[in-house]
Design a protein around this motif. Structure first.
Motif, PDB file in Angstrom:
ATOM      1  N   ARG A 183      41.157  34.537  48.884  1.00  0.00           N
ATOM      2  CA  ARG A 183      40.641  35.525  49.828  1.00  0.00           C
ATOM      3  C   ARG A 183      39.656  34.876  50.777  1.00  0.00           C
ATOM      4  O   ARG A 183      38.879  34.006  50.372  1.00  0.00           O
ATOM      5  CB  ARG A 183      39.969  36.683  49.088  1.00  0.00           C
TER       6      ARG A 183
ATOM      7  N   LYS B 283      43.974  35.161  43.710  1.00  0.00           N
ATOM      8  CA  LYS B 283      44.118  35.532  45.118  1.00  0.00           C
ATOM      9  C   LYS B 283      43.195  34.717  46.012  1.00  0.00           C
ATOM     10  O   LYS B 283      41.971  34.783  45.853  1.00  0.00           O
ATOM     11  CB  LYS B 283      43.788  37.025  45.311  1.00  0.00           C
TER      12      LYS B 283
ATOM     13  N   SER C 194      35.660  39.950  48.215  1.00  0.00           N
ATOM     14  CA  SER C 194      36.864  40.766  48.031  1.00  0.00           C
ATOM     15  C   SER C 194      37.511  40.427  46.680  1.00  0.00           C
ATOM     16  O   SER C 194      37.162  39.428  46.048  1.00  0.00           O
ATOM     17  CB  SER C 194      37.829  40.580  49.196  1.00  0.00           C
ATOM     18  N   PHE C 195      38.460  41.259  46.292  1.00  0.00           N
ATOM     19  CA  PHE C 195      39.128  41.111  44.995  1.00  0.00           C
ATOM     20  C   PHE C 195      39.818  39.752  44.881  1.00  0.00           C
ATOM     21  O   PHE C 195      40.682  39.424  45.689  1.00  0.00           O
ATOM     22  CB  PHE C 195      40.143  42.253  44.868  1.00  0.00           C
ATOM     23  N   GLN C 196      39.442  38.976  43.883  1.00  0.00           N
ATOM     24  CA  GLN C 196      39.946  37.595  43.768  1.00  0.00           C
ATOM     25  C   GLN C 196      41.131  37.463  42.799  1.00  0.00           C
ATOM     26  O   GLN C 196      41.562  36.361  42.495  1.00  0.00           O
ATOM     27  CB  GLN C 196      38.839  36.665  43.251  1.00  0.00           C
TER      28      GLN C 196
ATOM     29  N   GLU D 158      46.823  43.865  39.138  1.00  0.00           N
ATOM     30  CA  GLU D 158      45.490  44.502  39.109  1.00  0.00           C
ATOM     31  C   GLU D 158      45.087  44.940  37.709  1.00  0.00           C
ATOM     32  O   GLU D 158      43.933  44.817  37.311  1.00  0.00           O
ATOM     33  CB  GLU D 158      45.480  45.704  40.052  1.00  0.00           C
TER      34      GLU D 158
ATOM     35  N   CYS E 231      50.975  42.886  45.951  1.00  0.00           N
ATOM     36  CA  CYS E 231      50.209  41.728  46.399  1.00  0.00           C
ATOM     37  C   CYS E 231      49.600  41.059  45.169  1.00  0.00           C
ATOM     38  O   CYS E 231      49.738  39.857  44.981  1.00  0.00           O
ATOM     39  CB  CYS E 231      49.118  42.196  47.371  1.00  0.00           C
TER      40      CYS E 231
ATOM     41  N   SER F  99      44.126  44.781  47.140  1.00  0.00           N
ATOM     42  CA  SER F  99      44.239  43.821  48.251  1.00  0.00           C
ATOM     43  C   SER F  99      45.444  44.216  49.095  1.00  0.00           C
ATOM     44  O   SER F  99      46.405  44.792  48.582  1.00  0.00           O
ATOM     45  CB  SER F  99      44.404  42.384  47.716  1.00  0.00           C
ATOM     46  N   ASP F 100      45.380  43.908  50.369  1.00  0.00           N
ATOM     47  CA  ASP F 100      46.483  44.179  51.312  1.00  0.00           C
ATOM     48  C   ASP F 100      47.042  45.600  51.222  1.00  0.00           C
ATOM     49  O   ASP F 100      48.267  45.817  51.308  1.00  0.00           O
ATOM     50  CB  ASP F 100      47.608  43.141  51.119  1.00  0.00           C
TER      51      ASP F 100
END
Ligand code: PEP
Ligand code: MN
Length: 375
Positions: free
Chosen positions: A73, A71, A78-80, A38, A35, A259-260
């Protein structure tokens, strides 16, 4: 509008015809990867763990490594995404695997940064396709070598085909020739009876293919499924229907994904899915229709003739009922009567191997038309 009803009808009635008419000569495209980017270590693990699955894929299939840097979101906590810092990690993994890299761009700055880092495959996410201003801004970016760029336009979050077409056309009008679409399902919220995260509503990508017969349309099985265990089912449906490729999320360790996490496959699960997928499509899609298929299609056409004659007869009866109700001051909608019709048909469907929910969806649209015929 009842999208599920449209979906069910179109798939059931036109499935056979459609299957052989899809663009079988387009090479299958697979956009695969995590996704999100990271870390450098995660992308090294992506490179080392995906090689086996990628090499197992038949030649002629185009593989592209995906990973989101920016990302979009729903919630700010949450993780961007890691942003531009992750570009060399993504291109490094793609180079190691010997495939091109793709990422999502939502602003002109994303596009220019990724283009300058050497990326040539970009997807527009569902939330961005929903916003014509953003698509217009992306299309207007002065890219030096447009011919080298391929765009993948995801469907907007709602099943609004005009928005999807609009984004594709804006890119084409800006001089991009390599434009494809990605069907990632639709957020129908409470209206959805789907087991998936995003309802596939196959009638929408099918209509897109009808409007643009040469446009490659891929299915993002991961964002439709929402759960790893359902991804293979969606991918299989997409291949059977004749979609031109798949987007699939895979992570070296899905449980640790930022994420996901629930929908990403392990590299081993991806290997199994690909082994299943790519061989059967090629064999199936390159065959000419046999006499048997032609005969079955004739039967479908005859059945459709009967079906539509019956629908028309039913609507004429509804008009007569409407006239009676008007003359006797009765309301058009009588829910107890509709309950009775519906339960009877759903029970009948269950006893005849038809999904009662599908029967309900078909009955709902027929009933809606009958109600309108009485007004
Ligand atoms: C993605 O591909 O990671 C993504 C965010 O997709 P979508 O725009 O389909 O939600
Ligand atoms: Mn994702």
């Amino acid at each position: 509008m009842n999208y599920f009803c449209r979906e069910t009808c179109i798939i059931h009635i036109f499935f056979v015809t459609l299957y052989a008419e899809m663009n079988a000569n387009e090479p299958l495209r697979l956009i695969i990867g995590p996704c999100a980017v990271e870390s450098a270590g995660q992308m090294r693990a992506v490179a080392s763990s995906l090689g086996a699955a990628f090499h197992s894929v038949a030649c002629g299939v185009r593989i592209i490594l995906r990973a989101g840097l920016w990302k979009p979101r729903s919630r700010p906590d949450s993780f961007q995404g890691v942003g531009a810092e992750g570009l060399p990690w993504l291109t490094g993994a793609a180079d190691a695997l010997g495939v091109p890299a793709a990422t999502e761009v939502a602003t002109p700055e994303h596009l220019l940064t990724a283009y300058d880092a050497g990326l040539r495959h970009f997807w527009i996410g569902a939330r961005t396709t929903s916003n014509p201003f953003m698509v217009e801004a992306l299309a207007a970016v002065p890219i030096a070598d447009k011919a080298s760029v391929t765009w993948y336009v995801k469907n907007p979050t709602s099943p609004d085909i005009e928005l999807w077409c609009g984004a594709i056309e804006r890119l084409r009008q800006a001089g991009y020739e390599q434009v494809a679409a990605i069907h990632r399902g639709f957020a129908l919220g409470e209206c959805s009876a789907s087991a998936y995260r995003n309802a596939p509503v196959w009638s929408v990508p099918i209509e897109l293919k009808r409007r643009y017969p040469t446009l490659p349309v891929l299915t993002d099985a991961s964002h439709i499924a929402g759960r790893a265990a359902l991804v293979a089912d969606v991918a299989r449906q997409a291949m059977r229907i004749g979609m031109d490729g798949l987007m699939i999320e895979v992570h070296p360790c899905p449980a640790e994904a930022l994420s996901d996490a629930e929908q990403q496959l392990t590299p081993e699960e991806l290997g199994t899915l690909l082994a299943d997928m790519t061989t059967s499509r090629h064999d199936d899609m390159t065959k000419n229709p046999t006499d048997e298929l032609t005969a079955l299609r004739e039967q479908i056409d005859e059945t459709d003739d009967e079906l539509w004659a019956l629908i028309s007869r039913r609507l004429h009866i509804a008009e007569q009922i409407g006239a009676y109700k008007r003359a006797n001051n009765l309301p058009v909608l009588q829910t107890a009567r509709y309950d009775e019709i519906l339960s009877k048909r759903m029970a009948w469907a269950a006893g005849h191997g038809i999904d009662p929910q599908a029967a309900k969806q078909i009955m709902d649209i027929i009933h809606e038309q009958s109600v309108l015929a009485q007004t």
